[in-house]
Design a protein around this motif. Structure first.
Motif, short mmCIF file in Angstrom:
data_model
loop_
_atom_site.label_atom_id
_atom_site.label_comp_id
_atom_site.label_asym_id
_atom_site.label_seq_id
_atom_site.Cartn_x
_atom_site.Cartn_y
_atom_site.Cartn_z
N ARG A 1 0.83 -1.20 0.00
CA ARG A 1 0.00 0.00 0.00
C ARG A 1 0.87 1.26 0.00
N ASN A 2 1.98 1.23 0.80
CA ASN A 2 2.87 2.39 0.83
C ASN A 2 3.57 2.61 -0.50
N LEU A 3 3.96 1.50 -1.14
CA LEU A 3 4.62 1.62 -2.44
C LEU A 3 3.67 2.18 -3.49
N ILE A 4 2.41 1.70 -3.47
CA ILE A 4 1.42 2.21 -4.42
C ILE A 4 1.22 3.70 -4.22
N THR A 5 1.18 4.12 -2.94
CA THR A 5 1.00 5.53 -2.64
C THR A 5 2.16 6.35 -3.17
N GLU A 6 3.41 5.83 -2.97
CA GLU A 6 4.59 6.54 -3.47
C GLU A 6 4.57 6.65 -4.98
N VAL A 7 4.10 5.58 -5.64
CA VAL A 7 4.12 5.56 -7.10
C VAL A 7 3.12 6.54 -7.69
N THR A 8 1.92 6.61 -7.09
CA THR A 8 0.84 7.38 -7.69
C THR A 8 0.66 8.76 -7.09
N ARG A 9 1.28 9.03 -5.91
CA ARG A 9 1.09 10.31 -5.26
C ARG A 9 1.96 11.37 -5.91
N SER A 10 1.50 12.59 -5.93
CA SER A 10 2.27 13.69 -6.50
C SER A 10 2.04 14.94 -5.68
N ARG B 1 -2.88 11.71 -16.76
CA ARG B 1 -2.57 12.17 -15.39
C ARG B 1 -3.17 11.25 -14.32
N TRP B 2 -3.40 10.01 -14.67
CA TRP B 2 -3.89 9.04 -13.69
C TRP B 2 -2.75 8.48 -12.85
N ILE B 3 -1.57 8.45 -13.43
CA ILE B 3 -0.35 8.11 -12.71
C ILE B 3 0.53 9.35 -12.71
N GLN B 4 0.98 9.73 -11.52
CA GLN B 4 1.76 10.95 -11.39
C GLN B 4 2.94 10.72 -10.46
N GLY B 5 3.76 11.74 -10.31
CA GLY B 5 4.87 11.67 -9.37
C GLY B 5 5.86 10.58 -9.70
N LYS B 6 6.18 9.74 -8.71
CA LYS B 6 7.19 8.71 -8.89
C LYS B 6 6.74 7.59 -9.83
N GLY B 7 5.43 7.52 -10.05
CA GLY B 7 4.95 6.50 -10.98
C GLY B 7 5.41 6.73 -12.40
N VAL B 8 5.81 7.96 -12.71
CA VAL B 8 6.28 8.27 -14.06
C VAL B 8 7.69 7.74 -14.29
N SER B 9 8.46 7.56 -13.21
CA SER B 9 9.85 7.12 -13.33
C SER B 9 9.92 5.66 -13.75
N ASP B 10 11.11 5.26 -14.18
CA ASP B 10 11.31 3.86 -14.58
C ASP B 10 11.10 2.92 -13.41
N GLU B 11 11.54 3.31 -12.21
CA GLU B 11 11.36 2.46 -11.03
C GLU B 11 9.88 2.32 -10.69
N GLY B 12 9.15 3.43 -10.77
CA GLY B 12 7.73 3.38 -10.49
C GLY B 12 6.98 2.49 -11.47
N ARG B 13 7.34 2.56 -12.74
CA ARG B 13 6.70 1.70 -13.74
C ARG B 13 6.99 0.23 -13.47
N GLU B 14 8.21 -0.08 -13.08
CA GLU B 14 8.56 -1.47 -12.79
C GLU B 14 7.77 -1.99 -11.60
N GLN B 15 7.56 -1.14 -10.59
CA GLN B 15 6.77 -1.56 -9.44
C GLN B 15 5.32 -1.83 -9.83
N LEU B 16 4.75 -0.97 -10.65
CA LEU B 16 3.36 -1.18 -11.08
C LEU B 16 3.23 -2.45 -11.92
#
Length: 409
Positions: A25-34, A368-383
């Protein structure tokens, strides 16, 4: 990072590994939060994940893994009464556009439809795949494909509703022992009328048989098909019988070359469930064989007509909860359904491949459904890791992340 997602435990000497819910849940928040929304250019027509060809008739392998846009007019006509998952409709409403991905299974069936000799009995196609792989979207794409070629659409969005969630049950006026579902019959007639409004108006098809509903109510031979549809909508008592008569006339008109017909059923294995939740007035159970709508729609799956195609899907959710061990057609259709559908052309709908899931992530980032860290390569790999390349799970994970962000704001 992967180790943080997993918890290793030992029980009775056995080592088990499961997801750490709090870490996920924390990782999802980091990926999608902006905290600060990135200023991304929105260039819809030049984006590599978008298909510039909006007409599905012209789609080919060059458009694979790209999103094409369905006009609002076509969407309102085809999918008002169903045909897309609720979570997808909510996403489309949030994005303020209706887009579907062009995928290989849809292109495969399209190639078959282009090469078919329609002077022979109809071919039957069965889409199958794991839960959430995108079978409903593939079917919606094929419906749009046939609609753009002026086919008559006979669409049953989710027949499991007839079996599991009955609204109103009355004894059949046509055959003793059967039961009618007038609510669903009227809803289907309305949907059929909306989906095929242009064709019904331009061709003015006329029925080939006489139908007597009561002493004073008769549909004469040669009267308009639309008149019989209106009769079923206005006279709810005869709605289920009108559905059967309309389907019978469609098969006759198609075989005579008046128009081509697409029969599309999502979760066709629901027609062959051994048990239902319907009860008669004496509280005795009702089998699927005794439901008028199911009986009539099953006839459309047969090969006793031509100049059309039958495209269906099998879904584990359309089967009883204790019969969902496999997603393969032979298992889900069971003996009765398999014998009725055989022979058919199986089409596997797999989960996203690498190109498709990156295209999907690009689309979500663009909207703009995915923002912040989700845009990065690491965020995409986590998703990608959390979703397991499953289209529906990817939507749910992104939605969970956005809900977490709203809770913290």
């Amino acid at each position: 990072m992967i180790r943080r997602l997993l918890i290793t435990s030992h029980f009775n000497g056995k080592r088990t590994v499961k997801f750490n819910k709090h870490t996920v849940r924390n990782l999802i928040t980091e990926v999608t939060r902006s905290d600060s929304i990135p200023k991304l250019p929105i260039e819809a027509l030049s984006s590599p994940f978008r298909c510039t060809e909006a007409n599905p008739v012209l789609h080919n392998v060059n458009h694979e893994a790209k999103f094409y846009t369905i006009s609002q007019e076509d969407y309102n006509r085809l999918f008002t009464f169903g045909g897309l998952l609720r979570v997808q409709k909510q996403r489309m409403k949030a994005f303020n556009e209706v887009c579907l991905m062009v995928r290989k299974p849809a292109l495969e069936v399209m190639s078959y439809l282009r090469q078919t000799n329609y002077s022979f009995p109809v071919n039957r196609y069965v889409l199958y795949g794991v839960l959430g792989s995108g079978k409903t979207n593939i079917l919606a794409h094929l419906i749009h494909f046939c609609f753009k070629q002026n086919w008559m659409i006979v669409h049953v969005p989710w027949p499991s509703l007839y079996i599991r969630f009955p609204r109103e049950i009355v004894p059949s006026t046509y055959k003793e022992g059967r039961v009618d579902l007038p609510y669903y019959a009227v809803a289907w007639l309305q949907n059929f009328k909306i989906q095929n409004a242009n064709l019904l108006q331009s061709l003015q098809p006329r029925i080939k048989n006489k139908y007597t509903w009561s002493i004073r109510e008769v549909s004469e031979e040669g009267s308009l098909l639309t008149d019989m549809i209106e009769h079923g909508i206005n006279r709810v008592k005869f709605s289920s019988d009108c559905v059967g008569a309309v389907l019978k006339e469609i098969k006759l008109l198609a075989s005579d070359g008046t128009f081509r017909v697409l029969v599309a059923v999502d979760g066709v294995n629901a027609f062959f469930r051994p048990t239902t939740k319907l009860k008669r007035e004496n509280r005795s159970p009702v089998s699927s064989d005794d439901i008028s709508l199911v009986w009539n729609f099953r006839k459309m799956l047969k090969t006793d007509w031509k100049n059309g195609a039958v495209i269906t899907s099998v879904d584990t959710l359309a089967s009883p909860s204790d019969q969902r061990e496999s997603h393969l057609p032979r298992y889900l259709l069971e003996k009765q359904g398999f014998e009725l559908m055989d022979p058919f052309i199986p089409v596997c709908v797999d989960i996203y491949n690498l190109k498709e899931i990156h295209s999907c992530l690009d689309y979500y980032i663009d909207r703009r459904w995915i923002q912040g860290k989700g845009v990065s390569d690491e965020g995409r790999e986590q998703l990608i890791f959390l979703s397991g390349y499953n289209p529906i799970k990817l939507i749910e994970i992104c939605e969970i992340g956005r809900a977490s962000c709203r809770e913290r704001v």
